[in-house]
Design an enzyme around this catalytic site. Structure first.
Site, PDB file in Angstrom:
ATOM      1  N   LYS A  16       0.782  -1.156  -0.131  1.00 26.20           N
ATOM      2  CA  LYS A  16       0.112  -0.012   0.077  1.00 26.20           C
ATOM      3  C   LYS A  16       1.025   1.387   0.055  1.00 26.20           C
ATOM      4  O   LYS A  16       0.438   2.105  -0.610  1.00 26.20           O
ATOM      5  CB  LYS A  16      -0.803  -0.170   1.288  1.00 26.20           C
ATOM      6  CG  LYS A  16      -1.985  -1.072   1.041  1.00 26.20           C
ATOM      7  CD  LYS A  16      -2.827  -1.275   2.536  1.00 26.20           C
ATOM      8  CE  LYS A  16      -3.758  -2.651   2.161  1.00 26.20           C
ATOM      9  NZ  LYS A  16      -4.702  -2.910   3.362  1.00 26.20           N
ATOM     10  N   GLN A  70      -4.982  -1.945   9.696  1.00 28.35           N
ATOM     11  CA  GLN A  70      -4.602  -3.167   8.849  1.00 28.35           C
ATOM     12  C   GLN A  70      -5.386  -4.272   9.800  1.00 28.35           C
ATOM     13  O   GLN A  70      -5.064  -4.434  10.854  1.00 28.35           O
ATOM     14  CB  GLN A  70      -3.301  -3.468   8.637  1.00 28.35           C
ATOM     15  CG  GLN A  70      -2.837  -4.669   7.721  1.00 28.35           C
ATOM     16  CD  GLN A  70      -3.534  -4.378   6.411  1.00 28.35           C
ATOM     17  OE1 GLN A  70      -3.671  -3.539   5.591  1.00 28.35           O
ATOM     18  NE2 GLN A  70      -3.784  -5.878   5.639  1.00 28.35           N
ATOM     19  N   ASP A  96     -11.154   2.033   3.493  1.00 28.79           N
ATOM     20  CA  ASP A  96     -11.582   0.592   3.481  1.00 28.79           C
ATOM     21  C   ASP A  96     -13.016   0.320   3.082  1.00 28.79           C
ATOM     22  O   ASP A  96     -13.310  -0.681   2.925  1.00 28.79           O
ATOM     23  CB  ASP A  96     -11.307   0.039   4.894  1.00 28.79           C
ATOM     24  CG  ASP A  96      -9.940  -0.800   4.609  1.00 28.79           C
ATOM     25  OD1 ASP A  96      -9.552  -1.218   3.658  1.00 28.79           O
ATOM     26  OD2 ASP A  96      -9.473  -0.912   5.782  1.00 28.79           O
TER      27      ASP A  96
HETATM   28  N1  GUN Z   1      -6.526  -7.114   5.754  1.00 26.47           N
HETATM   29  C1  GUN Z   1      -6.839  -7.919   4.757  1.00 26.47           C
HETATM   30  N2  GUN Z   1      -7.316  -7.374   4.010  1.00 26.47           N
HETATM   31  C2  GUN Z   1      -7.650  -6.065   4.182  1.00 26.47           C
HETATM   32  C3  GUN Z   1      -8.228  -4.909   3.759  1.00 26.47           C
HETATM   33  O1  GUN Z   1      -8.692  -4.836   2.824  1.00 26.47           O
HETATM   34  N3  GUN Z   1      -8.339  -3.717   4.743  1.00 26.47           N
HETATM   35  C4  GUN Z   1      -7.830  -4.025   6.219  1.00 26.47           C
HETATM   36  N4  GUN Z   1      -7.937  -2.739   6.731  1.00 26.47           N
HETATM   37  N5  GUN Z   1      -7.195  -5.106   6.594  1.00 26.47           N
HETATM   38  C5  GUN Z   1      -7.282  -6.168   5.602  1.00 26.47           C
END
Ligand code: GUN
Length: 288
Positions: free
Chosen positions: A54, A98, A123
């Protein structure tokens, strides 16, 4: 018949190019770069890889990025205070924590998501944004399903009036995917672990989305000839081997179009996150 391969790389590139252009416009107009903050609690290796990807994508697209690493021993109060600080930080337009959280904080995931300012919730997990999606109001949409929809649109795959089947009913993928397909006038069926005669239902799908979390669960006999098959699964079956929820080799002989794993939907998710950060920044800066 051999299916057309829907390459995540190609569509992710297109989504990121659009984000680059929009980010430049925002910077020219407001004098600030759209900014993303990612909070990572603990040292889960898979989460570290996702967060690094990211951060790298932000650099590629020209966004400001901040990774906040907190120790696994972080308390609920400390995590909530970090979210409050980032909610109030004007250089941050997108904020995510996350998941999964480390064991000691696992019970706080809902509270943590709900604490994020819905305007910064890139998200798309906050109940306000989920509600907006379901009621057809503009908002931030979960990146994986939003990326899948954008890919279908960019690939020119018709959705209106088509039969779509989503296998999996998670809050992150299955439910928002169903809402998005409905918003584009597909007739949508959601299947899950209690569904009876699953194969009879999946065989009716013009668009089949697999988001189950079981390696090679969707077999060739479950797919209508010519269907578009989107594989959201990422299953590690050996230290260096990932497979999707779809039996790719067999299904690609039946389907009209199919996403591979790796190199499919995973790349779209990060690209769509960039698009969401730019969208969030645009909204916040326009309404300041
Ligand atoms: N863990 C796995 N996929 C995601 C996601 O799309 N967002 C977040 N915040 N954590 C994750």
């Amino acid at each position: 018949m051999s299916a057309k391969i829907l390459s995540g790389k190609v569509f992710a590139q297109q989504i990121k190019e659009a984000a680059v252009a929009k980010a430049k416009e925002i910077e020219a107009q407001y004098g600030v770069k759209p900014g993303l903050a990612v909070v990572l609690v603990g040292d889960d290796p898979a989460s570290q890889v996702y967060v690094r990807n990211k951060d790298k994508a932000c650099a590629q697209v020209g966004l400001h990025s901040e990774v906040v690493n907190l120790p696994a021993t972080t308390t609920r109060e400390e995590l909530l205070a970090t979210i409050d600080r980032l909610n109030a930080d004007p250089s941050i337009h997108g904020l995510l924590v996350q998941l999964p959280l480390p064991e000691g904080l696992r019970g706080c995931e809902k509270e943590v998501i709900n604490r994020i300012d819905p305007a910064k919730d890139v998200d798309g997990f906050h109940p306000i944004n989920v509600g907006r999606l379901v009621t057809g109001e503009p908002g931030l949409v979960s990146c994986t399903p939003a990326g899948c929809l954008r890919m279908l649109e960019l690939a020119g795959i018709p959705i209106d009036g088509k039969r779509a089947v989503v296998v999996g009913r998670s809050n992150i993928v299955g439910k928002p995917m169903a809402s998005l397909l409905m918003s584009r006038n597909a007739t949508v069926t959601v299947c899950h672990s209690h569904t009876r005669d699953l194969a009879a239902i999946t065989r009716e799908a013009d668009i089949l989305v697999a988001a189950i979390g079981k390696p090679k669960f969707i077999t060739a006999d479950m797919v209508k000839p010519g269907a578009t098959v989107i594989d959201v699964g990422i299953n590690r079956v050996a230290p260096h081997k990932l497979v999707g929820d779809v039996d790719f080799d067999a299904v690609s002989e039946v389907a009209g179009a199919i996403t591979p794993v790796p190199g499919g939907v995973g790349l779209l998710t990060v690209a769509m996150l960039m698009a969401n950060v730019v969208q969030a920044a645009e909204q916040q800066l326009a309404h300041k």
